[in-house]
Write a protein that holds these residues in place. Structure first.
Motif, PDB file in Angstrom:
ATOM      1  N   THR A  22       0.937  -0.768   0.047  1.00 53.55           N
ATOM      2  CA  THR A  22       0.178   0.105   0.448  1.00 53.55           C
ATOM      3  C   THR A  22       1.012   1.154  -0.148  1.00 53.55           C
ATOM      4  OG1 THR A  22      -2.307  -0.794   1.535  1.00 53.55           O
ATOM      5  CG2 THR A  22      -1.257   0.978   0.960  1.00 53.55           C
ATOM      6  N   THR A  25       3.863   2.812  -5.788  1.00 52.81           N
ATOM      7  CA  THR A  25       3.351   2.745  -7.391  1.00 52.81           C
ATOM      8  C   THR A  25       4.295   1.987  -8.413  1.00 52.81           C
ATOM      9  OG1 THR A  25       1.818   4.643  -6.973  1.00 52.81           O
ATOM     10  CG2 THR A  25       2.312   4.292  -9.454  1.00 52.81           C
ATOM     11  N   GLN A  48       0.648  -8.207  -7.309  1.00 49.08           N
ATOM     12  CA  GLN A  48       0.803  -6.633  -7.174  1.00 49.08           C
ATOM     13  C   GLN A  48      -0.348  -5.362  -6.665  1.00 49.08           C
ATOM     14  OE1 GLN A  48       2.898  -5.196 -10.134  1.00 49.08           O
ATOM     15  NE2 GLN A  48       4.738  -6.100  -9.597  1.00 49.08           N
ATOM     16  N   VAL A  49      -1.768  -5.865  -7.564  1.00 52.71           N
ATOM     17  CA  VAL A  49      -2.603  -5.642  -6.895  1.00 52.71           C
ATOM     18  C   VAL A  49      -3.152  -6.044  -5.518  1.00 52.71           C
ATOM     19  CG1 VAL A  49      -4.903  -5.020  -7.908  1.00 52.71           C
ATOM     20  CG2 VAL A  49      -3.651  -4.427  -9.140  1.00 52.71           C
ATOM     21  N   VAL A  53      -0.736  -3.022  -4.532  1.00 47.76           N
ATOM     22  CA  VAL A  53       0.342  -1.711  -4.482  1.00 47.76           C
ATOM     23  C   VAL A  53      -0.570  -0.532  -5.915  1.00 47.76           C
ATOM     24  CG1 VAL A  53       2.143  -1.702  -7.588  1.00 47.76           C
ATOM     25  CG2 VAL A  53       2.367  -3.107  -4.950  1.00 47.76           C
ATOM     26  N   ARG A  54      -0.391   0.393  -6.042  1.00 48.32           N
ATOM     27  CA  ARG A  54      -1.007   1.063  -7.232  1.00 48.32           C
ATOM     28  C   ARG A  54      -0.078   0.723  -8.270  1.00 48.32           C
ATOM     29  NH1 ARG A  54      -0.457   7.095  -8.930  1.00 48.32           N
ATOM     30  NH2 ARG A  54      -1.970   7.262 -10.688  1.00 48.32           N
ATOM     31  N   VAL A  56       0.327   0.432 -12.654  1.00 50.09           N
ATOM     32  CA  VAL A  56      -0.270   1.244 -13.556  1.00 50.09           C
ATOM     33  C   VAL A  56       0.495   0.908 -15.074  1.00 50.09           C
ATOM     34  CG1 VAL A  56      -0.014   3.629 -14.346  1.00 50.09           C
ATOM     35  CG2 VAL A  56      -0.917   3.775 -11.979  1.00 50.09           C
ATOM     36  N   ALA A  74      -5.894  -3.440 -12.589  1.00 50.75           N
ATOM     37  CA  ALA A  74      -4.491  -2.298 -12.927  1.00 50.75           C
ATOM     38  C   ALA A  74      -5.350   0.091 -13.003  1.00 50.75           C
ATOM     39  CB  ALA A  74      -3.917  -2.516 -13.906  1.00 50.75           C
ATOM     40  N   GLU A  75      -4.731   0.118 -13.100  1.00 48.02           N
ATOM     41  CA  GLU A  75      -4.801   2.000 -13.675  1.00 48.02           C
ATOM     42  C   GLU A  75      -4.662   1.419 -15.170  1.00 48.02           C
ATOM     43  OE1 GLU A  75      -3.405   6.190 -12.868  1.00 48.02           O
ATOM     44  OE2 GLU A  75      -4.332   5.103 -11.336  1.00 48.02           O
ATOM     45  N   VAL A 103       1.644   9.048 -13.177  1.00 50.08           N
ATOM     46  CA  VAL A 103       1.227   8.910 -12.285  1.00 50.08           C
ATOM     47  C   VAL A 103       2.340   8.785 -11.008  1.00 50.08           C
ATOM     48  CG1 VAL A 103       1.487   6.868 -13.139  1.00 50.08           C
ATOM     49  CG2 VAL A 103       1.003   6.949 -14.208  1.00 50.08           C
ATOM     50  N   PRO A 105       5.264   7.306 -10.511  1.00 50.17           N
ATOM     51  CA  PRO A 105       5.651   5.978 -10.435  1.00 50.17           C
ATOM     52  C   PRO A 105       6.635   5.835  -8.919  1.00 50.17           C
ATOM     53  CG  PRO A 105       5.826   6.431 -11.554  1.00 50.17           C
ATOM     54  CD  PRO A 105       6.226   7.806 -12.183  1.00 50.17           C
TER      55      PRO A 105
END
Length: 416
Positions: A22, A25, A48-49, A53-54, A56, A74-75, A103, A105
């Protein structure tokens, strides 16, 4: 290059509890968007989600990756990029730089040659960067283009915190090319339960029942279900392109048919060489085209083959072995490591050798007990060694090392 201080081994750095989660990114920049590369990315996205994790993903809209990554949480952002370098590179680098600024990251993970090229030019060390070649680009081309690709990879390590190779052989290929990187070897993994053999899926096979025949009848594959019960079927799953070597397989296939006249070969996949391959294929070769699910095709096979010209470690053979099928592979990077111990002599052939490939296919098609024994051993080998959860944990450890370690003076302004 011999192992040096740049080399990183998991045994030297014990896994820590502070893997990215959490608040972290990760930006995956990806091209190509189909085949094994896409599947590796999708498996990482899911893991990862789940870890908080965010995630992308920047990739072209065309192909299955973008919608599949979105479904996994995912975004997804459009990154317009071709597979090969060319006049669109400047635009691709600028788009990648804009995506990074949007993003923000904690880490950039660039997958394959084009994303590795554009992503590292866009970031230039400003963001912790992991590059995963998924087979080296300089193996795919010769002449001046190959030389330039090698020159780029040797230079680009200055903007690369870690290079992830999917096999020891892929890393050694990079070392021989003079790439002085900080290496991590993280072998491809698969969701083995998804590829359970038909017998396991339904509990147990009835006495005398041929597993492959039952799978053909149950899998909804009309072209195969209509075949006589004893028909030997060989399946090749892969993009129809020079790398995967289906043209070599078609040169080998007439020799197989001379020994087993009823044998059928099925090419599963699509790609730039589809029309040329269809134009040279005999009637005993069937084209399934691109499919959403490869599981029924592995289950329908007596034997699976992938005669690649180059690889890092191909995903399709791992899926086939998880399905309980013996495989025949060309001896390229990752092939030996993917096979169960002791099966190299039977299951490996020299690259671009149609005669040796035909002999290996014929021998295994003629020897059902050996083929089935290898299939059982192969499934056990994949279950114990190539579980996607192990891969995800290893990549998380690489992220922790790359994003958490001291940075150097390599940082440069991100282009506008």
């Amino acid at each position: 290059m011999s192992p040096s201080a740049h080399e990183w081994k998991e045994s030297r750095v014990p896994p820590q509890p502070d893997r990215p989660g959490t608040g972290f990114t990760a930006l995956h920049l990806v091209q190509p968007v189909e085949g094994g590369v896409a599947q590796v990315v999708l498996d990482l996205v899911a893991a990862q989600v789940a870890a908080g994790v965010r995630v992308v993903v920047g990739c072209p809209e065309e192909g299955p990756l973008a919608p599949a990554a979105a479904r996994r949480g995912a975004e997804v952002h459009r990154w317009r990029a071709t597979r090969a370098p060319g006049p669109t590179l400047v635009r691709e680098v600028r788009q990648a730089a804009r995506l990074v600024r949007l993003v923000r990251p904690d880490l950039l993970h660039a997958h394959s040659a084009k994303a590795g090229l554009a992503g590292r030019l866009a970031v230039r060390g400003r963001v912790p960067t992991v590059f995963q070649p998924h087979a080296w680009s300089f193996e795919a081309v010769g002449g001046l283009t190959g030389w330039l690709a090698g020159q780029w990879e040797r230079r680009a390590v200055r903007w690369t915190d870690r290079v992830i190779c999917v096999s020891d052989a892929e890393r050694r290929t990079g070392e021989r090319a003079g790439i002085d990187a900080r290496w991590s070897v993280v072998r491809n993994g698969i969701e083995a339960a998804r590829f359970a053999p038909e017998a396991a899926a339904r509990g147990a096979a009835h006495a005398g029942e041929r597993l492959a025949d039952t799978a053909r009848a149950r899998a909804g594959l009309p072209a195969l279900a209509a075949l006589p019960p004893a028909t030997p079927v060989v399946v090749c799953v892969g993009r129809l392109c020079k790398q995967k070597g289906q043209d070599i397989l078609l040169r080998a296939w007439p020799q197989v048919v001379r020994r087993l006249p009823t044998a059928r070969l099925v090419l599963v996949g699509d790609g730039p060489d589809a029309a040329a391959l269809r134009g040279t294929a005999p009637p005993s070769v069937l084209f399934a085209g691109a499919v959403a699910d490869t599981v029924p095709w592995y289950r329908a096979a007596d034997l699976v083959v992938l005669p690649s010209r180059w690889e890092g470690m191909a995903v399709a053979p791992l899926e086939a072995m998880a399905s309980g099928r013996a495989v025949v592979l060309s001896d390229v990077d990752g092939a030996r490591e993917s096979l169960p111990p002791g099966r190299e002599e039977v299951c490996l052939t020299p690259p671009e050798d149609p005669a040796a490939l035909a002999a290996a296919l014929s021998a295994l098609l003629h020897d059902a007990p050996l083929r089935e024994a290898i299939g059982r051993q192969s499934r056990h080998h994949v279950l114990s060694t190539y579980d996607v959860r192990q891969t995800a944990r290893a990549v998380a450890d690489v992220y922790r090392e790359a994003a958490g370690g001291p940075r150097t003076e390599r940082r440069e302004p991100i282009p506008q």
